[in-house]
Design a protein around this motif. Structure first.
Motif, PDB file in Angstrom:
ATOM      1  N   SER A 205       0.786  -1.218  -0.057  1.00  0.00           N
ATOM      2  CA  SER A 205      -0.124   0.053  -0.124  1.00  0.00           C
ATOM      3  C   SER A 205       0.714   1.398   0.149  1.00  0.00           C
ATOM      4  O   SER A 205       1.842   1.483   0.799  1.00  0.00           O
ATOM      5  CB  SER A 205      -0.852   0.023   1.241  1.00  0.00           C
ATOM      6  OG  SER A 205      -2.110  -1.186   1.320  1.00  0.00           O
ATOM      7  N   THR A 206       0.697   2.087  -0.980  1.00  0.00           N
ATOM      8  CA  THR A 206       1.421   3.413  -1.062  1.00  0.00           C
ATOM      9  C   THR A 206       0.564   4.488  -1.966  1.00  0.00           C
ATOM     10  O   THR A 206      -0.232   4.077  -2.733  1.00  0.00           O
ATOM     11  CB  THR A 206       2.578   3.162  -1.757  1.00  0.00           C
ATOM     12  OG1 THR A 206       3.727   4.197  -1.550  1.00  0.00           O
ATOM     13  CG2 THR A 206       2.651   2.845  -3.183  1.00  0.00           C
ATOM     14  N   PRO A 207       0.765   5.645  -1.641  1.00  0.00           N
ATOM     15  CA  PRO A 207       0.076   6.463  -2.335  1.00  0.00           C
ATOM     16  C   PRO A 207       0.834   6.836  -3.581  1.00  0.00           C
ATOM     17  O   PRO A 207       2.049   6.731  -3.843  1.00  0.00           O
ATOM     18  CB  PRO A 207       0.249   7.982  -1.514  1.00  0.00           C
ATOM     19  CG  PRO A 207       1.612   7.727  -0.332  1.00  0.00           C
ATOM     20  CD  PRO A 207       1.473   6.408  -0.445  1.00  0.00           C
ATOM     21  N   VAL A 208      -0.140   6.936  -4.945  1.00  0.00           N
ATOM     22  CA  VAL A 208       0.598   7.203  -6.016  1.00  0.00           C
ATOM     23  C   VAL A 208      -0.464   8.164  -6.828  1.00  0.00           C
ATOM     24  O   VAL A 208      -1.547   7.959  -6.961  1.00  0.00           O
ATOM     25  CB  VAL A 208       0.788   6.023  -7.024  1.00  0.00           C
ATOM     26  CG1 VAL A 208       1.237   6.224  -8.385  1.00  0.00           C
ATOM     27  CG2 VAL A 208       1.668   5.052  -6.344  1.00  0.00           C
ATOM     28  N   SER A 209       0.351   9.248  -7.235  1.00  0.00           N
ATOM     29  CA  SER A 209      -0.318  10.417  -7.978  1.00  0.00           C
ATOM     30  C   SER A 209       0.622  10.995  -8.899  1.00  0.00           C
ATOM     31  O   SER A 209       1.518  11.694  -8.437  1.00  0.00           O
ATOM     32  CB  SER A 209      -0.726  11.510  -6.877  1.00  0.00           C
ATOM     33  OG  SER A 209      -1.650  12.476  -8.085  1.00  0.00           O
ATOM     34  N   LEU A 210       0.453  10.806 -10.021  1.00  0.00           N
ATOM     35  CA  LEU A 210       1.631  10.972 -11.181  1.00  0.00           C
ATOM     36  C   LEU A 210       0.893  12.159 -12.066  1.00  0.00           C
ATOM     37  O   LEU A 210      -0.283  12.297 -12.217  1.00  0.00           O
ATOM     38  CB  LEU A 210       2.115   9.832 -12.153  1.00  0.00           C
ATOM     39  CG  LEU A 210       2.537   8.385 -11.528  1.00  0.00           C
ATOM     40  CD1 LEU A 210       2.614   7.224 -12.584  1.00  0.00           C
ATOM     41  CD2 LEU A 210       3.564   8.853 -10.422  1.00  0.00           C
ATOM     42  N   THR A 211       1.777  12.926 -12.739  1.00  0.00           N
ATOM     43  CA  THR A 211       1.324  14.308 -13.511  1.00  0.00           C
ATOM     44  C   THR A 211       2.341  14.364 -14.390  1.00  0.00           C
ATOM     45  O   THR A 211       3.808  13.947 -14.153  1.00  0.00           O
ATOM     46  CB  THR A 211       0.932  15.287 -12.915  1.00  0.00           C
ATOM     47  OG1 THR A 211       0.064  16.085 -13.819  1.00  0.00           O
ATOM     48  CG2 THR A 211       2.012  16.261 -12.222  1.00  0.00           C
ATOM     49  N   ASN A 212       2.201  15.059 -15.482  1.00  0.00           N
ATOM     50  CA  ASN A 212       3.397  15.835 -16.253  1.00  0.00           C
ATOM     51  C   ASN A 212       3.508  17.430 -15.943  1.00  0.00           C
ATOM     52  O   ASN A 212       2.363  17.887 -15.890  1.00  0.00           O
ATOM     53  CB  ASN A 212       2.960  15.493 -17.739  1.00  0.00           C
ATOM     54  CG  ASN A 212       4.091  16.335 -18.794  1.00  0.00           C
ATOM     55  OD1 ASN A 212       3.787  17.577 -18.810  1.00  0.00           O
ATOM     56  ND2 ASN A 212       5.164  15.749 -19.054  1.00  0.00           N
ATOM     57  N   HIS A 213       4.840  17.605 -15.916  1.00  0.00           N
ATOM     58  CA  HIS A 213       4.799  18.924 -15.196  1.00  0.00           C
ATOM     59  C   HIS A 213       5.255  20.227 -16.432  1.00  0.00           C
ATOM     60  O   HIS A 213       6.339  21.116 -16.264  1.00  0.00           O
ATOM     61  CB  HIS A 213       5.688  19.066 -14.194  1.00  0.00           C
ATOM     62  CG  HIS A 213       5.355  20.284 -13.180  1.00  0.00           C
ATOM     63  ND1 HIS A 213       5.650  21.615 -13.674  1.00  0.00           N
ATOM     64  CD2 HIS A 213       5.026  20.394 -11.824  1.00  0.00           C
ATOM     65  CE1 HIS A 213       5.371  22.562 -12.665  1.00  0.00           C
ATOM     66  NE2 HIS A 213       5.161  21.640 -11.582  1.00  0.00           N
ATOM     67  N   SER A 214       4.782  20.218 -17.592  1.00  0.00           N
ATOM     68  CA  SER A 214       5.139  20.904 -18.589  1.00  0.00           C
ATOM     69  C   SER A 214       4.556  22.461 -18.436  1.00  0.00           C
ATOM     70  O   SER A 214       3.550  22.660 -18.047  1.00  0.00           O
ATOM     71  CB  SER A 214       4.682  20.432 -20.039  1.00  0.00           C
ATOM     72  OG  SER A 214       5.367  19.313 -20.288  1.00  0.00           O
ATOM     73  N   TYR A 215       5.550  23.314 -19.031  1.00  0.00           N
ATOM     74  CA  TYR A 215       5.020  24.695 -18.937  1.00  0.00           C
ATOM     75  C   TYR A 215       4.673  25.074 -20.369  1.00  0.00           C
ATOM     76  O   TYR A 215       5.561  24.957 -21.278  1.00  0.00           O
ATOM     77  CB  TYR A 215       6.035  25.860 -18.377  1.00  0.00           C
ATOM     78  CG  TYR A 215       6.432  25.584 -16.825  1.00  0.00           C
ATOM     79  CD1 TYR A 215       5.457  26.265 -15.966  1.00  0.00           C
ATOM     80  CD2 TYR A 215       7.314  24.577 -16.265  1.00  0.00           C
ATOM     81  CE1 TYR A 215       5.782  26.237 -14.766  1.00  0.00           C
ATOM     82  CE2 TYR A 215       7.533  24.425 -14.983  1.00  0.00           C
ATOM     83  CZ  TYR A 215       6.633  25.383 -14.155  1.00  0.00           C
ATOM     84  OH  TYR A 215       6.967  25.311 -12.804  1.00  0.00           O
ATOM     85  N   TRP A 216       3.480  25.702 -20.613  1.00  0.00           N
ATOM     86  CA  TRP A 216       3.064  26.129 -21.801  1.00  0.00           C
ATOM     87  C   TRP A 216       3.108  27.599 -22.534  1.00  0.00           C
ATOM     88  O   TRP A 216       2.903  28.428 -21.419  1.00  0.00           O
ATOM     89  CB  TRP A 216       1.813  25.534 -22.339  1.00  0.00           C
ATOM     90  CG  TRP A 216       1.674  24.175 -22.177  1.00  0.00           C
ATOM     91  CD1 TRP A 216       1.104  23.489 -20.807  1.00  0.00           C
ATOM     92  CD2 TRP A 216       1.912  23.149 -23.068  1.00  0.00           C
ATOM     93  NE1 TRP A 216       1.106  22.136 -21.016  1.00  0.00           N
ATOM     94  CE2 TRP A 216       1.586  21.769 -22.343  1.00  0.00           C
ATOM     95  CE3 TRP A 216       2.391  23.164 -24.278  1.00  0.00           C
ATOM     96  CZ2 TRP A 216       1.794  20.810 -23.162  1.00  0.00           C
ATOM     97  CZ3 TRP A 216       2.504  21.810 -24.912  1.00  0.00           C
ATOM     98  CH2 TRP A 216       2.132  20.662 -24.189  1.00  0.00           C
ATOM     99  N   ASN A 217       3.707  27.818 -23.277  1.00  0.00           N
ATOM    100  CA  ASN A 217       3.688  29.061 -23.881  1.00  0.00           C
ATOM    101  C   ASN A 217       3.413  29.058 -25.676  1.00  0.00           C
ATOM    102  O   ASN A 217       4.169  28.734 -26.272  1.00  0.00           O
ATOM    103  CB  ASN A 217       4.945  30.122 -23.570  1.00  0.00           C
ATOM    104  CG  ASN A 217       4.869  31.472 -24.481  1.00  0.00           C
ATOM    105  OD1 ASN A 217       4.209  31.872 -25.189  1.00  0.00           O
ATOM    106  ND2 ASN A 217       5.653  32.478 -23.654  1.00  0.00           N
TER     107      ASN A 217
END
Length: 335
Positions: A160-172
């Protein structure tokens, strides 16, 4: 002799009208080049580092895969059942942030397979990694098609473990290194948002956006809304908040339109999107065009679960159990 560190693995994907460069450090999105008739020639619409070694050496999450847990964990402490867990604090604040000081964004991922239009990266996060229990196996798959870039995250765990993934791109959308995004318009399909304490941890309230600067259900000009006098905007130095997108499954979360007219729709199956308006850029990071990034050089639209969900019983759980598979999809659609 000095120790030699080989550079990160790089991969280029392409489809008509779009070219994407990926970097093995953080399984990061380093370049999204569009050929769409707006302006002269191809335009790179995502911020990045001019030097590939900076993806490892500079912890600013550009384009990176964030894990095990995106966003903040209050005081770096939480409970899994009766077990107290403590994870490292961020060097710059009294909370854990984006998986820890040596989170997934700092790791060299393994390239599993790649073709002209897709690539898959994998990472094994051992039991106890950054204080988190369980061995976690993670895969990130990028795929391009005309006018579209898709990222899929998958993870399994031995405990059991927390998992919350994302992509951290910055857009212009007017082009990396071409000034700020204050002339961009933003729309987010959210009826509620998570207000935060002065230390940027959610209060636990899920607040209606009506009558607030977080009512982005109709397009707003970023420069205008960020200038509003509002306590929450002061705390976040602008937007640095999670907006909750109702519904389930793959659905539209946000629409960003640049001064050029170039348009990005963000679609995801996550519960919402962390909107971060890039206040921290201070000229110390230089992009691929040799331009130093200043405040608001780009905006991050991070599709993810609720921040600090491990400490907020009223928020949807982010705990992954053995035998389960974490799976998420985000699409960026350009027009």
């Amino acid at each position: 002799m000095p120790e030699h560190h080989p550079g990160p693995t790089t991969v280029t994907l392409s489809a008509p009208g779009i070219r994407v460069d990926l970097v093995g450090t953080g399984a990061a999105l380093a370049r999204v080049e569009l050929t769409d008739g707006h302006g002269d020639g191809p335009v790179d619409v995502v911020l990045g580092h001019g030097d590939l070694s900076a993806y490892r050496e500079v912890r600013d999450f550009q384009g990176a895969t964030i894990g095990r847990v995106a966003n903040r964990i209050d005081g770096g402490r939480f409970h899994l059942g009766d077990r107290a867990v403590e994870v490292p604090l961020d060097p710059d604040e009294p909370h854990a942030l984006h998986g820890g000081p040596e989170g997934f964004d700092r790791r060299e991922w393994t390239l599993v397979e790649a073709s002209e239009d897709h690539a898959t990266w994998s990472l094994t996060s051992p039991d106890g990694d950054q204080g988190f229990p369980g061995e976690v196996e993670v895969e990130v798959r990028y795929a391009v098609a005309p006018g579209r870039l898709t990222v899929e995250h998958r993870a399994t765990t031995s405990a059991s473990t927390p998992v919350s993934l994302t992509n951290h791109s910055y857009w212009n959308l007017d082009g990396e290194g071409r000034g700020d995004v204050l002339d961009h318009t933003l729309q987010v399909d959210a009826d509620t948002y998570l207000p935060v304490r002065p230390d940027q941890i959610p209060t636990g309230e899920v607040r209606d956006v009506a009558g607030s600067p977080f009512d982005l259900r109709r397009p707003v000009v970023l420069g205008e809304v960020l200038a509003v006098d509002d306590e929450q905007l002061t705390i976040g130095q602008g937007f640095d908040h999670h907006l909750v997108v109702p519904g389930e499954g793959l659905r539209r979360h946000a629409v960003l339109v640049g001064g050029s007219g170039r348009r990005l729709e963000v679609w995801s199956d996550r519960s919402g999107v962390q909107v971060y308006a890039g206040a921290h850029f201070d000229g110390r990071v230089t992009g691929p065009q040799g331009v130093a990034y200043r405040p608001r050089a780009g905006i991050a639209l991070e599709t993810q679960a609720y921040p600090d969900a491990v400490n907020q019983p009223g928020f949807p759980s982010v705990v992954l159990e053995p035998g389960q598979t974490y799976a998420s999809t985000t699409q960026w659609r350009f027009s």
